[in-house]
Design a protein around this motif. Structure first.
Motif, short mmCIF file in Angstrom:
data_model
loop_
_atom_site.label_atom_id
_atom_site.label_comp_id
_atom_site.label_asym_id
_atom_site.label_seq_id
_atom_site.Cartn_x
_atom_site.Cartn_y
_atom_site.Cartn_z
N HIS A 113 6.68 36.19 -25.98
CA HIS A 113 7.32 35.31 -25.00
C HIS A 113 8.83 35.47 -25.04
CE1 HIS A 113 3.69 32.99 -23.89
NE2 HIS A 113 3.31 33.38 -25.09
N GLU B 229 15.31 37.21 -19.39
CA GLU B 229 14.34 36.14 -19.15
C GLU B 229 12.94 36.74 -19.11
OE1 GLU B 229 13.61 32.95 -19.70
OE2 GLU B 229 15.48 32.51 -18.65
N GLY C 149 10.37 33.03 -17.40
CA GLY C 149 11.09 31.93 -16.77
C GLY C 149 10.10 31.10 -15.97
C1 GLC Z 1 9.99 32.14 -23.52
C2 GLC Z 1 10.89 32.85 -22.52
C3 GLC Z 1 10.63 32.44 -21.08
C4 GLC Z 1 9.14 32.36 -20.78
C5 GLC Z 1 8.46 31.46 -21.80
C6 GLC Z 1 6.96 31.36 -21.57
O1 GLC Z 1 10.50 30.92 -23.90
O2 GLC Z 1 12.26 32.66 -22.84
O3 GLC Z 1 11.24 33.37 -20.19
O4 GLC Z 1 8.93 31.86 -19.48
O5 GLC Z 1 8.65 31.98 -23.09
O6 GLC Z 1 6.32 32.60 -21.56
#
Ligand code: GLC
Ligand code: ADP
Length: 485
Positions: free
Chosen positions: A168, A381, A384
């Motif tokens: 993630h 990202e 996001g």
């Molecule tokens: C992490 C990332 C984000 C994503 C999230 C869920 O926190 O920074 O971009 O959406 O995981 O997968």
């Protein structure tokens, strides 16, 4: 045949959340269920998680989980099977899942999440009677050790199940000194280049990526980006070498929680056909934040206040944002210096810029419903989620062209506008000039009323539910099982 998956995560809604991982881990069981997958979620027994269990009973006991006692408790999370590792010495403490009350990382995080991984490996291999699994699916570094234990120290007579490691966020890797290797209780040969060893220390995520049958990340663009030094954060070589095993599956959103037609948090509910009703939400938001009332564009931000999220660049652009007639409402927390700088910006621009430091789920819904545009100027990202919530709520995303932001927002270039498919504004490179230009473009588009409304409608019509990605995960699980047999 039902595929039984053990999903191992350090947070999941509605029980415990610090970021998007919780949204995704919480939504996955329902996302894969229509495709013949029964997903059981394993969470650490933080106080909030144990408290939420009704009539918990121990399904399994560990006398010596890396030196601590642990019990496995059973329950439900949103109607799906839940397992909780109740190990009070590791998880029953005040503070957050990863940090103490003053925001410092727990010094023993390596041991907490190694023990979590050890337990997960035992469970995946069949340690708990009547709970067998076909796939182990681990999320981020906190769960990654499950794969290392399954590979290097599997329980005797345990089943060897295929595994999926989901990244993630590559920025968090669980990297520690070699001195703690002994405490992990892995055999010496695990400390190797294709094992847990990483730059002379130990890498939890690295070990998981080496051991995984398949690696996924949460958008196709991020899956490509992490092959490069800029985004791979040192693991790009590993990702490249395992290239044929890396998949990008974009996150969905929970359309029951995030539906502007039914959302109980809103002043006025609305749909793509009745966009006019959004105005009541805008007025309510202005008054909640103490902003001037006005027809001009209201930008919102809902974010961790960190370098990753480009919040330092947004700070530089605030005077420009106000100068072109914009207003800003920001909800977030994180870096203390940034929190103070946003407060200072609000003092400089009373009525135009307002800031809430903290975490407030209901307010985040009201902001998506009342804001005209949501700003996501992230340097990287993986997926996001706030831009997806913005799309669903007619809050037009203004985003950096990276990772999942690049995959989910269609920039309002001329062709996209003429074809009525634009859903937001994208910009390349996170620095003052590019963000300032994107803000100016957004303001211009906003005042072209019809174009803006077409963008809102196009975003609201796009299907960002889990249906497509739920199937993609199910297909991946099935292919790993087929490969094994
Ligand atoms: C992490 C990332 C984000 C994503 C999230 C869920 O926190 O920074 O971009 O959406 O995981 O997968
Ligand atoms: P990340 O996980 O990197 O922080 P995401 O966009 O994937 O980024 O997920 C962030 C999640 O946390 C979203 O559900 C967002 O609405 C929520 N969120 C972030 N900050 C706040 C806040 N201060 N208050 C309420 N919700 C927040």
């Amino acid at each position: 045949m039902t595929i039984r998956v053990l999903s191992v995560a350090s947070e999941a809604v509605p029980l415990i959340k610090t970021g998007g991982l919780a949204d995704v881990a919480g939504a996955l069981p329902a996302a894969v269920a229509p495709h013949g997958v029964e997903m059981t979620t394993l969470l650490p027994g933080y106080p909030a998680v144990v408290k939420a269990l009704s009539r918990p009973r121990a399904l399994h006991v560990w006398d010596d989980l890396l030196g601590e006692k642990g019990r496995l408790l059973g329950g439900k999370i949103d109607g799906h099977p839940l397992l909780v590792l109740d190990a009070p010495a590791l998880f029953q403490r005040e503070g957050g899942p990863y940090v103490d009350s003053s925001g410092r990382d727990w010094a023993d995080n390596w041991r907490r999440f190694a023990a979590f991984g050890r337990a997960a490996a035992d469970i995946a291999a069949g340690a708990v009677k009547a709970r067998a699994f076909d796939i182990l699916h681990a999320h981020d570094w906190q769960a990654a050790m499950a794969l290392a234990y399954l590979r290097f120290a599997p329980p005797r007579d345990g089943a060897q199940v295929p595994s999926v490691m989901t990244i993630h966020n590559m920025a968090f890797q669980g990297y520690y000194g070699a001195d703690l290797f002994a405490g992990l209780r892995l055999p010496p040969h695990a400390f190797a280049v294709d094992g847990i060893e990483y730059h002379g220390g130990v890498g939890f995520l690295k070990a998981g990526l080496e051991a995984a049958s398949a690696i996924t990340t949460v958008s196709p663009t991020y899956a490509r980006e992490i092959r490069t030094a800029e985004f791979g954060m040192g693991l790009e070589g590993l990702i490249l070498s395992r290239g044929d095993r890396v998949h990008g599956i974009v996150n969905g959103i929970d359309t029951a929680q995030w539906n502007p037609q039914t959302d109980p948090a809103l002043e006025a509910r609305f749909s793509a056909k009745a966009l006019g009703k959004r105005v009541a939400n805008k007025r309510a938001l202005e008054s909640e934040f103490g902003l001037e009332t006005g027809d001009g564009p209201l930008f919102v931000v809902i974010s961790r206040l960190t370098w990753q999220k480009g919040m330092d660049v947004l700070l530089e652009c605030i005077d420009h944002l106000v100068g072109i007639g914009g207003r800003l409402a920001l909800l977030g927390s994180g870096d203390k210096a940034m929190e103070n700088a946003f407060h200072a910006a609000a003092m400089r621009h009373p009525g135009k810029v307002a800031v809430r430091i903290g975490y407030d789920e209901a307010l985040s819904h009201r902001m998506q419903a009342g804001g005209d545009a949501i700003l996501v100027p992230s340097r990287f990202e993986p997926c996001g989620l706030t831009q997806l919530y913005g799309l669903a709520y007619g809050c037009v995303p203004v985003v950096a062209r990276t990772g999942g932001l690049a995959d989910t927002v269609i920039d309002a270039n001329l062709a996209a506008v003429m074809g009525n498919v634009a859903t937001g504004v994208q910009f390349s490179g996170v620095h003052y000039a590019s963000l300032a230009d994107a803000l100016s473009r957004a303001v211009t588009l906003y005042w072209q009323g019809d174009t803006w409304r077409a963008m809102q409608r196009a975003g609201m019509k796009t299907d960002f539910s889990w249906s497509r990605s739920g199937k993609a995960y199910a297909d991946l699980y099935a292919s790993l099982i087929a490969e094994k047999t």
